[in-house]
Design an enzyme around this catalytic site. Structure first.
Site, PDB file in Angstrom:
ATOM      1  N   LYS A 135     185.380   8.639 -35.219  1.00  0.00           N
ATOM      2  CA  LYS A 135     184.407   8.829 -34.146  1.00  0.00           C
ATOM      3  C   LYS A 135     184.354   7.532 -33.348  1.00  0.00           C
ATOM      4  O   LYS A 135     183.465   6.698 -33.538  1.00  0.00           O
ATOM      5  CB  LYS A 135     183.051   9.203 -34.745  1.00  0.00           C
ATOM      6  CG  LYS A 135     182.176   9.962 -33.782  1.00  0.00           C
ATOM      7  CD  LYS A 135     181.066  10.688 -34.493  1.00  0.00           C
ATOM      8  CE  LYS A 135     179.959  11.087 -33.547  1.00  0.00           C
ATOM      9  NZ  LYS A 135     180.374  11.998 -32.491  1.00  0.00           N
ATOM     10  N   GLU A 192     188.624  22.158 -31.358  1.00  0.00           N
ATOM     11  CA  GLU A 192     187.161  22.100 -31.321  1.00  0.00           C
ATOM     12  C   GLU A 192     186.733  22.128 -29.867  1.00  0.00           C
ATOM     13  O   GLU A 192     187.561  22.303 -28.982  1.00  0.00           O
ATOM     14  CB  GLU A 192     186.656  20.830 -32.022  1.00  0.00           C
ATOM     15  CG  GLU A 192     187.182  19.540 -31.404  1.00  0.00           C
ATOM     16  CD  GLU A 192     186.674  18.275 -32.091  1.00  0.00           C
ATOM     17  OE1 GLU A 192     185.649  18.331 -32.789  1.00  0.00           O
ATOM     18  OE2 GLU A 192     187.316  17.232 -31.911  1.00  0.00           O
TER      19      GLU A 192
HETATM   20  N1  PXG Z   1     183.448  17.178 -32.348  1.00  0.00           N
HETATM   21  C1  PXG Z   1     183.348  16.106 -31.545  1.00  0.00           C
HETATM   22  C2  PXG Z   1     184.514  15.678 -30.740  1.00  0.00           C
HETATM   23  C3  PXG Z   1     182.131  15.393 -31.490  1.00  0.00           C
HETATM   24  O1  PXG Z   1     182.013  14.325 -30.701  1.00  0.00           O
HETATM   25  C4  PXG Z   1     181.185  16.980 -33.079  1.00  0.00           C
HETATM   26  C5  PXG Z   1     182.426  17.613 -33.102  1.00  0.00           C
HETATM   27  C6  PXG Z   1     180.094  17.483 -33.974  1.00  0.00           C
HETATM   28  O2  PXG Z   1     179.913  16.592 -35.064  1.00  0.00           O
HETATM   29  P1  PXG Z   1     178.511  16.431 -35.796  1.00  0.00           P
HETATM   30  O3  PXG Z   1     178.764  15.433 -36.871  1.00  0.00           O
HETATM   31  O4  PXG Z   1     177.535  15.943 -34.772  1.00  0.00           O
HETATM   32  O5  PXG Z   1     178.128  17.758 -36.338  1.00  0.00           O
HETATM   33  C7  PXG Z   1     181.039  15.841 -32.268  1.00  0.00           C
HETATM   34  C8  PXG Z   1     179.754  15.079 -32.236  1.00  0.00           C
HETATM   35  C9  PXG Z   1     176.722  15.094 -26.871  1.00  0.00           C
HETATM   36  C10 PXG Z   1     177.477  14.358 -27.931  1.00  0.00           C
HETATM   37  O6  PXG Z   1     175.997  14.438 -26.097  1.00  0.00           O
HETATM   38  C11 PXG Z   1     178.027  15.026 -28.982  1.00  0.00           C
HETATM   39  C12 PXG Z   1     178.719  14.333 -29.970  1.00  0.00           C
HETATM   40  C13 PXG Z   1     178.868  13.001 -29.857  1.00  0.00           C
HETATM   41  C14 PXG Z   1     178.315  12.335 -28.787  1.00  0.00           C
HETATM   42  C15 PXG Z   1     177.587  12.993 -27.814  1.00  0.00           C
HETATM   43  O7  PXG Z   1     176.878  16.325 -26.805  1.00  0.00           O
HETATM   44  N2  PXG Z   1     179.240  15.111 -30.944  1.00  0.00           N
END
Ligand code: PXG
Length: 290
Positions: A149, A182
């Protein structure tokens, strides 16, 4: 608002980083987005473990132990007197010089922001999300590990721009082979004949914390699950589709590339999962004010 930077709290106008920080110069760093509900941080340990795994993968030494990071995160929420909200935790490579080598960055910087969450409009939760397939592919693991991440989000941002220019709420990202990886900031699931399928992490997805929570919920509810490579066909012909992520939680997706998914409305399996998800977020997590 009080923001944590490297052990101290600053009011927002004074919370600043150096223009020589490699997080800014090169996107060299990692982050987490974490929710807290009703005075409890949801899946805090899992988020921190993913943060430390991301750090390890990019050879970044975090100057705090995981336990110290947990305390710094909780203290940032306490300093802001919040019970419900969103945490953005960043670890940058820190201050260096204009060369890209991290060798000249002696110490990583930690930033923790606790804020109220900006949710999707309630209408999206009622009606579901409209999606398009993006031409921008998910970065191949040979170039940039999708499980990390990192602060290097341009790949996802370009896909998000495509989706919004097409008038959609989210974009589906494919991997190099053309399999569904995704969405731009969420993991994707489909429901067909009562079984739930999501692409495996090796297809190019981030190993989402909420993805894991939903797989656990399915097991608990007796819903069969599969982690299997998927194509756009599997989404077009699904009975239901939903997305998971820290910002979106669990949200129905009702259309891909102008094809309605199922009857084009949020489906019953999705609704059951959302209900259970909400109950879990309200009743579990690390207590902030002990
Ligand atoms: N895929 C990606 C590429 C992400 O960045 C998720 C899946 C979901 O992961 P979690 O651990 O949150 O269930 C993410 C995470 C936004 C935003 O504003 C979203 C993420 C990161 C930063 C901002 O929508 N998502």
């Amino acid at each position: 608002m009080k923001i944590y930077i490297d052990g101290s709290f600053y009011p927002e106008p004074e919370a600043k980083v150096s223009v020589f920080d490699h997080g800014l110069l090169y996107g060299d760093g990692i982050f987490e987005g974490i929710r807290f509900y009703n005075g409890r941080v949801f899946r805090l340990t899992e988020h921190l473990e993913r943060l430390y795994d991301s750090a390890k993968a990019i050879a970044l030494k975090i100057p705090l132990s995981l336990a110290e990071m947990e305390e710094a995160t909780l203290e940032t929420i306490r300093q802001n007197n919040l019970r419900d909200g969103y945490i953005r935790l960043l670890v940058t490579r820190g201050k260096g010089n204009l060369g890209l080598s991290p060798d000249r960055c002696p110490k990583a910087s930690i930033i923790i922001i606790a804020d109220k969450i900006q949710l999707y409009p309630e209408e999206k939760y009622q009606k579901g999300m409209v999606m398009v397939t993006c031409a921008t592919r998910r970065a191949t693991p040979a170039a940039l590990l999708p499980a990390v991440k990192s602060l290097n989000y341009l790949n996802n941002i370009m896909a998000k721009v495509e989706a919004s220019h097409a008038g959609a709420d989210e974009g589906v990202m494919l991997n190099e082979q053309g399999y569904v990886a995704e969405c731009t900031g969420d993991n994707i699931f489909v429901v067909r004949r009562g079984a739930v399928t999501t692409p495996p992490v090796y297809a190019g997805a981030l190993c989402g914390i909420n993805r894991g929570v939903v797989l656990d919920i399915c097991h608990e509810l007796g819903i069969p699950t599969r982690e299997m490579e998927m194509t756009r066909y599997d989404v077009y012909t699904a009975d239901e589709c939903f997305l998971t992520g820290t910002a979106a939680e669990v949200i129905a997706a009702i259309e891909l590339d102008t094809r309605p998914i199922g009857d084009g409305k949020p489906g019953p399996v999705t609704q059951r999962i959302i209900e259970r998800f909400r109950a879990i977020t309200q009743s579990t997590g690390t207590e902030i004010y002990k």
